[in-house]
Enzyme design. Sequence first.
Site, mmCIF file in Angstrom:
data_model
loop_
_atom_site.group_PDB
_atom_site.id
_atom_site.type_symbol
_atom_site.label_atom_id
_atom_site.label_comp_id
_atom_site.label_asym_id
_atom_site.label_seq_id
_atom_site.Cartn_x
_atom_site.Cartn_y
_atom_site.Cartn_z
ATOM 1 N N GLY A 58 -6.224 -1.417 -2.763
ATOM 2 C CA GLY A 58 -7.652 -1.752 -2.796
ATOM 3 C C GLY A 58 -8.396 -0.885 -3.800
ATOM 4 O O GLY A 58 -7.898 -0.612 -4.898
ATOM 5 N N GLY A 92 -6.588 2.511 -4.222
ATOM 6 C CA GLY A 92 -5.250 2.245 -4.767
ATOM 7 C C GLY A 92 -5.305 1.878 -6.245
ATOM 8 O O GLY A 92 -4.535 2.403 -7.061
ATOM 9 N N ASP A 136 0.793 -3.838 -1.319
ATOM 10 C CA ASP A 136 -0.284 -4.236 -0.399
ATOM 11 C C ASP A 136 0.241 -5.401 0.438
ATOM 12 O O ASP A 136 1.173 -6.104 0.030
ATOM 13 C CB ASP A 136 -1.538 -4.668 -1.175
ATOM 14 C CG ASP A 136 -2.827 -4.495 -0.345
ATOM 15 O OD1 ASP A 136 -3.591 -3.541 -0.633
ATOM 16 O OD2 ASP A 136 -3.058 -5.308 0.579
ATOM 17 N N ARG A 193 -16.145 7.415 10.753
ATOM 18 C CA ARG A 193 -14.728 7.271 10.365
ATOM 19 C C ARG A 193 -13.865 7.036 11.606
ATOM 20 O O ARG A 193 -12.893 6.295 11.569
ATOM 21 C CB ARG A 193 -14.245 8.520 9.629
ATOM 22 C CG ARG A 193 -14.948 8.786 8.306
ATOM 23 C CD ARG A 193 -14.388 10.065 7.698
ATOM 24 N NE ARG A 193 -15.034 10.479 6.471
ATOM 25 C CZ ARG A 193 -16.102 11.289 6.406
ATOM 26 N NH1 ARG A 193 -16.644 11.745 7.515
ATOM 27 N NH2 ARG A 193 -16.610 11.633 5.234
ATOM 28 N N ILE A 222 -4.480 9.143 2.678
ATOM 29 C CA ILE A 222 -5.940 9.163 2.435
ATOM 30 C C ILE A 222 -6.674 8.385 3.527
ATOM 31 O O ILE A 222 -7.854 8.605 3.801
ATOM 32 C CB ILE A 222 -6.258 8.569 1.033
ATOM 33 C CG1 ILE A 222 -5.524 9.348 -0.071
ATOM 34 C CG2 ILE A 222 -7.752 8.565 0.775
ATOM 35 C CD1 ILE A 222 -5.890 8.940 -1.501
ATOM 36 N N ASN A 246 -8.492 6.842 6.663
ATOM 37 C CA ASN A 246 -9.326 7.462 7.712
ATOM 38 C C ASN A 246 -9.074 6.867 9.092
ATOM 39 O O ASN A 246 -8.642 5.718 9.176
ATOM 40 C CB ASN A 246 -10.806 7.245 7.361
ATOM 41 C CG ASN A 246 -11.346 8.350 6.486
ATOM 42 O OD1 ASN A 246 -11.012 9.508 6.672
ATOM 43 N ND2 ASN A 246 -12.184 7.975 5.529
ATOM 44 N N HIS A 286 -11.870 16.192 8.443
ATOM 45 C CA HIS A 286 -12.671 15.381 7.505
ATOM 46 C C HIS A 286 -13.628 14.487 8.295
ATOM 47 O O HIS A 286 -13.521 13.273 8.318
ATOM 48 C CB HIS A 286 -11.719 14.541 6.647
ATOM 49 C CG HIS A 286 -12.414 13.707 5.619
ATOM 50 N ND1 HIS A 286 -13.238 14.226 4.653
ATOM 51 C CD2 HIS A 286 -12.395 12.367 5.391
ATOM 52 C CE1 HIS A 286 -13.698 13.249 3.891
ATOM 53 N NE2 HIS A 286 -13.202 12.107 4.318
HETATM 54 N N1 LIG Z 1 -9.488 10.899 3.030
HETATM 55 C C1 LIG Z 1 -10.591 10.656 2.323
HETATM 56 O O1 LIG Z 1 -11.235 11.591 1.858
HETATM 57 C C2 LIG Z 1 -11.022 9.248 2.078
HETATM 58 C C3 LIG Z 1 -11.934 8.964 1.048
HETATM 59 C C4 LIG Z 1 -12.297 7.650 0.838
HETATM 60 C C5 LIG Z 1 -11.738 6.623 1.614
HETATM 61 N N2 LIG Z 1 -10.870 6.940 2.582
HETATM 62 C C6 LIG Z 1 -10.210 5.920 3.380
HETATM 63 O O2 LIG Z 1 -9.189 5.304 2.595
HETATM 64 C C7 LIG Z 1 -8.923 3.990 3.082
HETATM 65 C C8 LIG Z 1 -8.870 2.994 1.934
HETATM 66 O O3 LIG Z 1 -10.108 2.915 1.286
HETATM 67 P P1 LIG Z 1 -10.323 1.812 0.119
HETATM 68 O O4 LIG Z 1 -11.707 1.992 -0.357
HETATM 69 O O5 LIG Z 1 -9.200 1.848 -0.847
HETATM 70 O O6 LIG Z 1 -10.231 0.478 0.994
HETATM 71 P P2 LIG Z 1 -9.887 -1.013 0.501
HETATM 72 O O7 LIG Z 1 -10.288 -1.937 1.586
HETATM 73 O O8 LIG Z 1 -10.450 -1.247 -0.846
HETATM 74 O O9 LIG Z 1 -8.295 -0.997 0.367
HETATM 75 C C9 LIG Z 1 -7.461 -0.910 1.465
HETATM 76 C C10 LIG Z 1 -6.273 -1.808 1.209
HETATM 77 O O10 LIG Z 1 -5.348 -1.634 2.266
HETATM 78 C C11 LIG Z 1 -4.682 -2.902 2.423
HETATM 79 N N3 LIG Z 1 -3.993 -2.938 3.695
HETATM 80 C C12 LIG Z 1 -4.477 -3.211 4.931
HETATM 81 N N4 LIG Z 1 -3.489 -3.175 5.835
HETATM 82 C C13 LIG Z 1 -2.356 -2.867 5.166
HETATM 83 C C14 LIG Z 1 -1.008 -2.664 5.563
HETATM 84 N N5 LIG Z 1 -0.614 -2.792 6.831
HETATM 85 N N6 LIG Z 1 -0.109 -2.368 4.603
HETATM 86 C C15 LIG Z 1 -0.480 -2.247 3.312
HETATM 87 N N7 LIG Z 1 -1.747 -2.423 2.872
HETATM 88 C C16 LIG Z 1 -2.666 -2.726 3.804
HETATM 89 C C17 LIG Z 1 -5.802 -3.908 2.285
HETATM 90 O O11 LIG Z 1 -5.267 -5.201 1.993
HETATM 91 C C18 LIG Z 1 -6.617 -3.291 1.149
HETATM 92 O O12 LIG Z 1 -6.241 -3.829 -0.099
HETATM 93 C C19 LIG Z 1 -9.985 3.738 4.148
HETATM 94 O O13 LIG Z 1 -9.454 3.969 5.440
HETATM 95 C C20 LIG Z 1 -11.072 4.765 3.822
HETATM 96 O O14 LIG Z 1 -11.845 5.106 4.952
HETATM 97 C C21 LIG Z 1 -10.511 8.230 2.847
HETATM 98 O O1 LIG Z 2 -16.888 8.389 4.250
HETATM 99 C C1 LIG Z 2 -15.943 7.585 4.298
HETATM 100 O O2 LIG Z 2 -15.851 6.720 5.172
HETATM 101 C C2 LIG Z 2 -14.891 7.619 3.228
HETATM 102 C C3 LIG Z 2 -14.372 8.982 2.953
HETATM 103 O O3 LIG Z 2 -13.907 9.617 4.093
HETATM 104 C C4 LIG Z 2 -15.330 9.841 2.198
HETATM 105 O O4 LIG Z 2 -15.568 10.971 2.619
HETATM 106 O O5 LIG Z 2 -15.823 9.396 1.158
#
Ligand SMILES: NC(=O)c1ccc[n+]([C@@H]2O[C@H](COP(=O)([O-])OP(=O)(O)OC[C@H]3O[C@@H](n4cnc5c(N)ncnc54)[C@H](O)[C@@H]3O)[C@@H](O)[C@H]2O)c1
Ligand SMILES: O=C(O)C[C@H](O)C(=O)O
Length: 320
Positions: free
Chosen positions: A12, A15, A34, A89, A119, A121, A176
Site C-alpha cells: 500500500g 509499501g 500483497d 491505533r 510497521i 499498528n 508507539h
Molecule cells: N509503526 C509506525 O510508525 C507506523 C507508521 C505509519 C503507519 N503504520 C501502520 O502501517 C500499516 C500500513 O499502513 P499503509 O499506509 O501502508 O496502509 P495501506 O492500506 O496503504 O496498505 C496496507 C496494505 O496491506 C495489504 N494487506 C491487507 N491484508 C493483508 C494480508 N493479509 N497480507 C498482505 N497484505 C495485506 C492491503 O491490501 C494494503 O495494500 C497500518 O497498520 C498503519 O497503521 C505504522
Molecule cells: O498514527 C498512525 O495511525 C500511523 C502511525 O502510527 C504514525 O505514527 O504515523
Amino acid sequence: MARKKIALIGSGMIGGTLAHLAAKKEMGDIVLFDIAEGMPQGKALDLSQCGPVEGFDAKITGTNDYADIAGADVVIVTAGVPRKPGMSRDDLLGINLKVMKAVGEGIKNNAPDAFVICITNPLDAMVWALREFSGLPHNKVVGMAGVLDSARFATFLAWEFDVSVKDVNAFVLGGHGDTMVPVTSYTTINGIPVNDFAKIKGVSESRIDEIVDRTRKGGGEIVGLLGNGSAYYAPATSAIAMAEAYLGDTKRILPCASYVDGKYGLDGLYVGVPTMIGAGGTEEVIEIELSDEEKSNLKVSTDAVEELLEACKGLDSSLA
Ligand SMILES: NC(=O)c1ccc[n+]([C@@H]2O[C@H](COP(=O)([O-])OP(=O)(O)OC[C@H]3O[C@@H](n4cnc5c(N)ncnc54)[C@H](O)[C@@H]3O)[C@@H](O)[C@H]2O)c1
Ligand SMILES: O=C(O)C[C@H](O)C(=O)O
C-alpha cells in the site's frame, strides 16, 4: 556477489514508498507482496520504469504468492489496515492481529533467515505477535516506530529553534501510542542539552512541553489532515534506515521496538528502546539511566503495551 533481496509484505502507501526508496538506494532487488491482486504487480511495473530516469539498477517484482519472497535478506511488513480519523491505533488490534498470523506463517515458511521489520499498528503488540507467529529468533524481528517518533520530535524542535534538523538529536522511548516518552534529558542540539538550548534561545519550559505533546500525537495529527490513511513517507524512510543498518552491519544505535527481557525491569516485551542494529539483527538493547519521572512515564507506556498483549492472547489462543 548476488544482490540482496528485500521483500515488502503489504504494497500500500508505505509499501510502495519503501520500494521506491530501496530501489533509489540500490539496496537490492525488491519483491512487493500483497493480497490485492494486480496491485503489487502494477506498482512494481510503475516503479521499474523509474529506473531509467533515476538511474537505478534494481529488479522490482509484484506478487500474491509467498513463495516469491524466498531467500529475502530483509522483510518489511506493512500489511494490514491503517486507522481513520477518530480511531486510535489500538482499535486496529483485532483486524491486524489476523493479518500478522498470515504474514508470520508466510515468513516462517518462505524467508526464515530474514531480518524482519514490522510497521503495522498497533506496533508494539503487532511486532510481538508477528514474532510469535513466525517463530523467528527475537533478534531477527523488530518494530519500527522510535526512529519515526524521534524524527517528529527533532523536526518540531528544529522548527522552534530555527536550526538545522541535522543538529537535532531527539530521542523517544516506549510504546508507539500517545503514551510514548519523548526524553528531553537525552535530546541535544549538537551536544547541547535541549533544555539548556531552550534557555539560551528564550524558549519556555511550557513551550517544550507543547512540543513533547505534539510529538506524542504526531501520527494522529497526520491522520486527521489526510482524512483517509496515515503517514507513509517518514515511516518508510525510518524503516529503510533500520534495514540499511542491518544490511551494512553499521551498528547504528536507533530507537526500535525491540524485544526486552530483563532490562528496564521488563519481562519479555517489545517496546521502543535504544538498540544496536548490525548483521546480527538487534544486537544489543541499551539500558540508559532515567529520572524517576521518566521511569514512571515509561511504566505507563509499557503497561499500555502489556494490556494489548493480553488482548492479543484473548483473541488468539495460540498466543496464550
Ligand atoms: N509503526 C509506525 O510508525 C507506523 C507508521 C505509519 C503507519 N503504520 C501502520 O502501517 C500499516 C500500513 O499502513 P499503509 O499506509 O501502508 O496502509 P495501506 O492500506 O496503504 O496498505 C496496507 C496494505 O496491506 C495489504 N494487506 C491487507 N491484508 C493483508 C494480508 N493479509 N497480507 C498482505 N497484505 C495485506 C492491503 O491490501 C494494503 O495494500 C497500518 O497498520 C498503519 O497503521 C505504522
Ligand atoms: O498514527 C498512525 O495511525 C500511523 C502511525 O502510527 C504514525 O505514527 O504515523
